[in-house]
Design an enzyme around this catalytic site. Structure first.
Site, short mmCIF file in Angstrom:
data_model
loop_
_atom_site.label_atom_id
_atom_site.label_comp_id
_atom_site.label_asym_id
_atom_site.label_seq_id
_atom_site.Cartn_x
_atom_site.Cartn_y
_atom_site.Cartn_z
N ASP A 131 -8.35 44.66 -24.63
CA ASP A 131 -7.65 44.45 -23.37
C ASP A 131 -6.51 43.47 -23.61
OD1 ASP A 131 -7.72 44.89 -20.28
OD2 ASP A 131 -7.79 42.71 -20.49
N HIS A 170 -12.93 51.66 -20.23
CA HIS A 170 -12.10 50.52 -20.66
C HIS A 170 -12.83 49.49 -21.50
CE1 HIS A 170 -8.92 47.59 -20.55
NE2 HIS A 170 -9.73 46.68 -20.05
#
Length: 321
Positions: free
Chosen positions: A100, A300
């Site tokens: 991320d 994610h």
């Protein structure tokens, strides 16, 4: 369990979870996470013959939490990682692994401080080169100018986003984590929200939560954010122009070190600003890219959702360096 050390750097102190002996591997988390997001990688990396070091990024958990927005720009973030490598491994560069926001931090540390970086791996967020315009301009063009919601636009004003997340940390994390996980159905991250709506509007709170995040895992994250708050983490999003100004100094430079990318098939990051041939773009910007895999069905939270699959790619790559 790893050993915790607080490493004092020129500007901040970083809490580090460290295990093993050997060449240094620094693991850098994203939003809204912690060193703990690498809990499934620390042991295997250490067992493979490395010093595994998972950090709390500045603003998070047990690390320093400077107040100014500009304290969280990319120049400061990459400076932290380079200084940490110098402190823990003064005689040799380190391998960096990021997820991320941690991925742009490690990609750009490799770009701007190649003297401190032996190799670099990014999860979720690919590397597409030195930016040609600020990311805030792209947000404006693709979302805001069309009246569409984009979470990073919501994060820009200091106060409202902090208040929303801190009002119910447990509920906020559950809803946000789930909405962009591989377990969430299509539409769990609403596509019809308008500019001005808040992050959590329209996000479901699943019951039960997918098994990759246990109640004990969530308890840990909740305690960390109830202690440290969200201002520092959100400030990272408020530096798009400063990030651009810093990185433009390196126009024409590529990441030459050995590199690895791992993404998730259902990770919205890969499609948020339109689809392109990411593998070709990354290959051009990182000529020593040794692997680029997209994990089927993964969302994610790459290394938490699919720890075995991530480790099966990460450990052999480390061994090959």
């Amino acid at each position: 369990m790893p050993t915790f050390r607080e490493i004092t750097l020129p500007e901040v102190t970083l809490r580090c979870a460290i295990e093993g002996q050997g060449p240094l591997v620094v693991m850098v988390h994203g939003f809204p996470e912690s060193w703990y997001s690498w809990r499934h990688q620390i042991g295997p990396v250490a067992e493979a013959g490395f010093t595994a070091c998972a950090i709390d990024v500045r603003g998070y958990g047990g690390s320093s939490r400077p107040h100014p927005v500009e304290a969280y720009d990319m120049e400061h973030m990459t400076g932290d990682i380079a200084a940490l490598v110098e402190a823990l491994s003064p005689d040799a560069p380190a391998v960096l692994v990021g997820h991320d926001w941690g991925a742009p931090i490690v990609w750009n540390t490799a770009l701007t401080r190649p003297d401190r970086v032996r190799a670099v791996a990014g999860l979720s967020v690919p590397y597409t080169g030195v930016p040609k315009r600020p990311f805030s301009d792209m947000i404006e063009a693709v979302f805001t100018s069309r009246g569409k919601f984009f979470y990073q636009a919501w994060f820009q004003n200091i106060g409202p986003a902090e208040a929303e997340l801190e009002a119910d940390v447990r509920g906020a994390l559950r809803r946000f984590y789930y909405a962009i996980s591989g377990d969430a159905p299509d539409g769990a991250w609403p596509s019809d929200k308008t500019h001005g709506q808040s992050l959590l509007e329209g996000l479901a709170d699943p019951d039960p939560f997918p098994a990759w995040l246990t109640p004990e895992d969530l308890d840990y994250y909740v305690a960390e954010f109830e202690r440290s708050g969200f201002r520092g983490p959100l400030n990272r999003y408020r530096n798009h122009q400063r990030d651009f100004d810093f990185l433009r100094r390196f126009e024409g430079r590529r990441i030459e070190q050995p590199a690895l990318f791992i993404g998730g098939e259902r990770d919205l990051v890969l499609s948020m600003l339109g689809k392109g041939d990411l593998m070709a773009i990354m290959g051009a910007e990182m000529p020593n890219l040794r692997g680029a895999d997209i994990l089927p069905g993964c969302g994610h939270w790459t290394q938490q959702e699919r720890p075995a699959e991530v480790n099966a790619r990460l450990i052999p790559w480390l061994a090959s360096l």
